[in-house]
Design an enzyme around this catalytic site. Sequence first.
Site, PDB file in Angstrom:
ATOM      1  N   ALA A   1      -2.220   4.102 -15.186  1.00 47.05           N
ATOM      2  CA  ALA A   1      -1.314   3.512 -14.200  1.00 47.05           C
ATOM      3  C   ALA A   1      -0.061   2.920 -14.828  1.00 47.05           C
ATOM      4  O   ALA A   1       0.933   2.678 -14.152  1.00 47.05           O
ATOM      5  CB  ALA A   1      -2.050   2.433 -13.408  1.00 47.05           C
TER       6      ALA A   1
ATOM      7  N   ARG B   1       7.047   0.967 -23.984  1.00 47.46           N
ATOM      8  CA  ARG B   1       7.570   1.132 -25.341  1.00 47.46           C
ATOM      9  C   ARG B   1       8.281   2.480 -25.538  1.00 47.46           C
ATOM     10  O   ARG B   1       8.910   2.714 -26.552  1.00 47.46           O
ATOM     11  CB  ARG B   1       6.442   0.934 -26.361  1.00 47.46           C
ATOM     12  CG  ARG B   1       6.144  -0.543 -26.582  1.00 47.46           C
ATOM     13  CD  ARG B   1       4.802  -0.769 -27.260  1.00 47.46           C
ATOM     14  NE  ARG B   1       3.695  -0.648 -26.301  1.00 47.46           N
ATOM     15  CZ  ARG B   1       2.400  -0.751 -26.625  1.00 47.46           C
ATOM     16  NH1 ARG B   1       2.047  -0.962 -27.880  1.00 47.46           N
ATOM     17  NH2 ARG B   1       1.467  -0.647 -25.709  1.00 47.46           N
TER      18      ARG B   1
ATOM     19  N   GLY C   1      -2.675  -5.147 -16.067  1.00 45.59           N
ATOM     20  CA  GLY C   1      -3.452  -5.028 -17.290  1.00 45.59           C
ATOM     21  C   GLY C   1      -4.620  -4.067 -17.145  1.00 45.59           C
ATOM     22  O   GLY C   1      -5.027  -3.718 -16.035  1.00 45.59           O
TER      23      GLY C   1
ATOM     24  N   ASP D   1      -3.336   7.623 -23.221  1.00 42.35           N
ATOM     25  CA  ASP D   1      -2.434   7.944 -24.328  1.00 42.35           C
ATOM     26  C   ASP D   1      -3.169   8.223 -25.632  1.00 42.35           C
ATOM     27  O   ASP D   1      -2.676   7.924 -26.710  1.00 42.35           O
ATOM     28  CB  ASP D   1      -1.401   6.827 -24.500  1.00 42.35           C
ATOM     29  CG  ASP D   1      -2.032   5.481 -24.807  1.00 42.35           C
ATOM     30  OD1 ASP D   1      -3.265   5.370 -24.722  1.00 42.35           O
ATOM     31  OD2 ASP D   1      -1.279   4.537 -25.120  1.00 42.35           O
TER      32      ASP D   1
ATOM     33  N   GLY E   1      -5.755  -3.210 -31.108  1.00 42.97           N
ATOM     34  CA  GLY E   1      -6.695  -4.317 -30.969  1.00 42.97           C
ATOM     35  C   GLY E   1      -7.714  -4.248 -32.111  1.00 42.97           C
ATOM     36  O   GLY E   1      -8.187  -3.170 -32.455  1.00 42.97           O
TER      37      GLY E   1
ATOM     38  N   ASN F   1      -9.726  -0.883 -32.197  1.00 42.87           N
ATOM     39  CA  ASN F   1     -10.209  -0.339 -30.926  1.00 42.87           C
ATOM     40  C   ASN F   1      -9.384   0.890 -30.554  1.00 42.87           C
ATOM     41  O   ASN F   1      -8.157   0.832 -30.532  1.00 42.87           O
ATOM     42  CB  ASN F   1     -10.058  -1.444 -29.864  1.00 42.87           C
ATOM     43  CG  ASN F   1     -10.267  -0.929 -28.452  1.00 42.87           C
ATOM     44  OD1 ASN F   1     -10.982   0.043 -28.243  1.00 42.87           O
ATOM     45  ND2 ASN F   1      -9.641  -1.591 -27.488  1.00 42.87           N
TER      46      ASN F   1
ATOM     47  N   LYS G   1      17.913  40.799 -16.263  1.00 43.18           N
ATOM     48  CA  LYS G   1      17.312  39.910 -15.254  1.00 43.18           C
ATOM     49  C   LYS G   1      16.638  40.742 -14.184  1.00 43.18           C
ATOM     50  O   LYS G   1      17.272  41.630 -13.620  1.00 43.18           O
ATOM     51  CB  LYS G   1      18.395  39.035 -14.635  1.00 43.18           C
ATOM     52  CG  LYS G   1      17.844  38.003 -13.679  1.00 43.18           C
ATOM     53  CD  LYS G   1      18.658  37.821 -12.413  1.00 43.18           C
ATOM     54  CE  LYS G   1      18.438  38.872 -11.378  1.00 43.18           C
ATOM     55  NZ  LYS G   1      18.992  38.609 -10.074  1.00 43.18           N
TER      56      LYS G   1
ATOM     57  N   TYR H   1      24.965  43.658 -19.119  1.00 45.38           N
ATOM     58  CA  TYR H   1      24.179  42.895 -18.152  1.00 45.38           C
ATOM     59  C   TYR H   1      23.474  43.854 -17.204  1.00 45.38           C
ATOM     60  O   TYR H   1      24.124  44.671 -16.538  1.00 45.38           O
ATOM     61  CB  TYR H   1      25.074  41.945 -17.342  1.00 45.38           C
ATOM     62  CG  TYR H   1      24.298  41.268 -16.231  1.00 45.38           C
ATOM     63  CD1 TYR H   1      23.196  40.468 -16.530  1.00 45.38           C
ATOM     64  CD2 TYR H   1      24.631  41.451 -14.896  1.00 45.38           C
ATOM     65  CE1 TYR H   1      22.449  39.870 -15.522  1.00 45.38           C
ATOM     66  CE2 TYR H   1      23.886  40.845 -13.879  1.00 45.38           C
ATOM     67  CZ  TYR H   1      22.796  40.061 -14.211  1.00 45.38           C
ATOM     68  OH  TYR H   1      22.058  39.465 -13.219  1.00 45.38           O
TER      69      TYR H   1
ATOM     70  N   ALA I   1      27.835  50.464 -24.440  1.00 45.61           N
ATOM     71  CA  ALA I   1      28.256  49.082 -24.696  1.00 45.61           C
ATOM     72  C   ALA I   1      29.106  48.544 -23.558  1.00 45.61           C
ATOM     73  O   ALA I   1      29.947  49.253 -23.005  1.00 45.61           O
ATOM     74  CB  ALA I   1      29.048  49.035 -26.002  1.00 45.61           C
TER      75      ALA I   1
HETATM   76  C1  UD1 Z   1      -4.924  -0.441 -25.804  1.00 49.50           C
HETATM   77  C2  UD1 Z   1      -6.030  -1.451 -26.113  1.00 49.50           C
HETATM   78  C3  UD1 Z   1      -6.013  -1.751 -27.615  1.00 49.50           C
HETATM   79  C4  UD1 Z   1      -6.216  -0.459 -28.388  1.00 49.50           C
HETATM   80  C5  UD1 Z   1      -5.134   0.561 -27.986  1.00 49.50           C
HETATM   81  C6  UD1 Z   1      -5.429   1.896 -28.609  1.00 49.50           C
HETATM   82  C7  UD1 Z   1      -6.303  -2.890 -24.172  1.00 49.50           C
HETATM   83  C8  UD1 Z   1      -6.022  -4.217 -23.561  1.00 49.50           C
HETATM   84  N1  UD1 Z   1      -5.812  -2.668 -25.374  1.00 49.50           N
HETATM   85  O1  UD1 Z   1      -3.687  -1.093 -26.109  1.00 49.50           O
HETATM   86  O2  UD1 Z   1      -7.077  -2.660 -27.950  1.00 49.50           O
HETATM   87  O3  UD1 Z   1      -6.172  -0.694 -29.781  1.00 49.50           O
HETATM   88  O4  UD1 Z   1      -5.112   0.742 -26.558  1.00 49.50           O
HETATM   89  O5  UD1 Z   1      -4.400   2.817 -28.362  1.00 49.50           O
HETATM   90  O6  UD1 Z   1      -7.005  -2.075 -23.582  1.00 49.50           O
HETATM   91  N2  UD1 Z   1      -2.969   0.867 -17.914  1.00 49.50           N
HETATM   92  C9  UD1 Z   1      -3.312   0.841 -16.586  1.00 49.50           C
HETATM   93  N3  UD1 Z   1      -3.048  -0.272 -15.851  1.00 49.50           N
HETATM   94  C10 UD1 Z   1      -2.488  -1.388 -16.398  1.00 49.50           C
HETATM   95  C11 UD1 Z   1      -2.149  -1.359 -17.769  1.00 49.50           C
HETATM   96  C12 UD1 Z   1      -2.411  -0.216 -18.498  1.00 49.50           C
HETATM   97  O7  UD1 Z   1      -3.820   1.824 -16.040  1.00 49.50           O
HETATM   98  O8  UD1 Z   1      -2.304  -2.360 -15.665  1.00 49.50           O
HETATM   99  C13 UD1 Z   1      -3.240   2.084 -18.701  1.00 49.50           C
HETATM  100  C14 UD1 Z   1      -2.011   2.673 -19.356  1.00 49.50           C
HETATM  101  O9  UD1 Z   1      -1.375   3.584 -18.503  1.00 49.50           O
HETATM  102  C15 UD1 Z   1      -2.591   3.356 -20.582  1.00 49.50           C
HETATM  103  C16 UD1 Z   1      -3.830   2.558 -20.904  1.00 49.50           C
HETATM  104  O10 UD1 Z   1      -4.082   1.762 -19.786  1.00 49.50           O
HETATM  105  O11 UD1 Z   1      -2.957   4.706 -20.343  1.00 49.50           O
HETATM  106  C17 UD1 Z   1      -3.642   1.676 -22.134  1.00 49.50           C
HETATM  107  O12 UD1 Z   1      -2.500   0.887 -21.986  1.00 49.50           O
HETATM  108  P1  UD1 Z   1      -1.503   0.628 -23.177  1.00 49.50           P
HETATM  109  O13 UD1 Z   1      -0.413  -0.197 -22.671  1.00 49.50           O
HETATM  110  O14 UD1 Z   1      -1.180   1.883 -23.866  1.00 49.50           O
HETATM  111  O15 UD1 Z   1      -2.447  -0.266 -24.128  1.00 49.50           O
HETATM  112  P2  UD1 Z   1      -2.240  -0.533 -25.687  1.00 49.50           P
HETATM  113  O16 UD1 Z   1      -1.319  -1.652 -25.856  1.00 49.50           O
HETATM  114  O17 UD1 Z   1      -1.972   0.714 -26.376  1.00 49.50           O
HETATM  115 MG    MG Z   2      -1.619   2.617 -25.751  1.00 49.21          MG
END
Ligand code: UD1
Ligand code: MG
Length: 629
Positions: A21, A26, A89, A115, A152, A191, A373, A388, A402
């Site tokens: 979501a 970044r 979050g 990601d 993390g 993590n 095309k 063409y 040509a």
């Molecule tokens: C997260 C982990 C971190 C880990 C890292 C690895 C958490 C709090 N942190 O951090 O410990 O080392 O991944 O790559 O989990 N998302 C939502 N809703 C929200 C916020 C985020 O769906 O409200 C989704 C994002 O789209 C993404 C995923 O959660 O796909 C992780 O979010 P991201 O911001 O990438 O977390 P990191 O800071 O990388």
């Molecule tokens: Mg991430």
Amino acid sequence: MAKGVLKNRAEPGFSVLLLAAGKATRFKSEHSKVLHRLAGKPLGEYVLRAALEARPERAYMVIGHEAPEVRKTFERPGLTFIEQTQQLGTGHALLVARRELEQCPSATLAVLVGDAPLLRPETLRALVEAHGKARAAATVLSTYLDDPRGYGRVVRLGAERSERGQDGGRVRAIVEDRLCTVAQRKIREVNSGILCFARIKLLEHLDELSNQNAQKEYLLTDLVEVFQRAGEKVLAFPVEDSLEVLGVNDRVELARVEKILRLRKAEALMRDGVTIVNPEATYIDEEVEVGSDTIIEPGVSLLGETRVGRACVLGAGSTIAGSALGDRVSVRHHSLVTGSRVASDASVGPFAHLRDGAVIDQGARIGNFVEVKKSRVGRGSKALHLTYLGDATLEDRVNIGAGTVTCNYDGVSKYPTIIEEGVFVGSGSMLVAPLRIGKGSYVAAGSTITEDVPPESLALGRARQTNKEGWARERAAGGSEAAAAGRPRSSTADATAQGGKPSIKPLRKTGDVAVRQNGSVTVIELMAEITKSGVAKELAQSIRQAAESHHKQLVVNFSHATSLDSGATGELVAAVQAVQRQGGHVKLSDLSQEAYQTLEAANLHHFFEIHPNEADAIASFGKAGVSGG
Ligand code: UD1
Ligand code: MG
């Protein structure tokens, strides 16, 4: 819910929840991170595929930022979307999913981040299995990094510092990088963002999450501490290859992962018998297939659903997207082939462009600077230079000279051109569609063909040539006009060259200079001493103005001037040169002896054409045979 991906599931039963979501903060992007392209596919596609390949019972995806686009991109049978309208979050994402999770049949829930594109399905299954075997409440997929910044940290019980060898130890907490103490920051175990939960326990404790932290966010990782306090068992499962859990949080990491994916694909192809001259400079999407003994030169991109046969040569800098190539096809340097088919033994390029359903049949040849095309080029047919072909059908063994163009568009609609077997089209032909050129016919070079050509005919569609013998010779003898041809031209000369008669404008009258017309000759008479202040300038101006008004034959009469000085001479030379540049002539008459000597002293008496009197000067124009224009 559709069951497409859910049948044939293997034990142990588990479900996946993919978090997607978030906004790409970044990435400094307005767009959802999971939509950013990675090696030809949306970033989120990778982890989603891995998750589905691991055969979960249920698959959920939490979406929020750009939800409609994300939903459209990832929609497939068996995937349930859950909308998190406000992204507070990763923990909040779970809270939002509560209702779905309550109805989920699985004992285990694997939470994945969107990601982590390099995750393998095998690793996910191993994590789920380890989690089940240990009867843990939660298991973190972790890894050890030399540079753990941004991740993390996994804090194990009994040790603030976690080292390899303590893998068996329970996990006390996961502390986000920005919240780490100095000691925690040194922990190398991180993590991956991927965790397994005992579903019932997760639901039991979910509401204990709070956003009372520096981030003011609900952190999924805080559940570890919550579990720990409740006496639940939390374990970490380190993955051997830390690359697998590489997170993509900015565009630098995106490029890093792209490189890894590209190299993996290149290596797989090389092991299958494809030569890749420089794998680092080759871009091949995952689903591309390439036959053995094919050679791929540097800078080649093979994109989308592309199939390349055996023993082909793909020349440097070429891009082939969504296309199929047979065997022994040669695509030479810097060609672009999109949505097209090239049969075996055909060749394309260099610098060719095939697009929108172009079909090149066996052994046909498409050469440099040729665009094809939505056209078919039959077996053994050739279009080798600067051509063409649009909406055209070329049967077998057609030769296109040509610079041939199928004129397929009238500004509103497109029309077809059909060129039957064995036709020869001469160079520089314009084939105005709709058009059919019958079997075995010839089109003469330089033709514009607007009507159908019957079989076995010669079509000539061009103006007959005429030669005007001696024309150039006469032009050369024409004097000033011809002589002016090689020089930079004034608008006067241009008008003359175009055959228009230049208009002679009346001249300005001034006090110290008189201007009058004698036939085609313009006489400018000095009425005061040229050495007098301003007179030389005025004379020069009159000469220039006369020339600019298309007076080409000028006489400057000096009868009222006795002396000449260097300043005045300079003005005069510059004005005369200006006239000459425009193809005109200036002659001087009635110079006093003193004035003549001044010119002689400056060695300029040969630069000017000097006549004893005005009548001689005027007459001399007639003798040279120069016409008045
Ligand atoms: C997260 C982990 C971190 C880990 C890292 C690895 C958490 C709090 N942190 O951090 O410990 O080392 O991944 O790559 O989990 N998302 C939502 N809703 C929200 C916020 C985020 O769906 O409200 C989704 C994002 O789209 C993404 C995923 O959660 O796909 C992780 O979010 P991201 O911001 O990438 O977390 P990191 O800071 O990388
Ligand atoms: Mg991430």
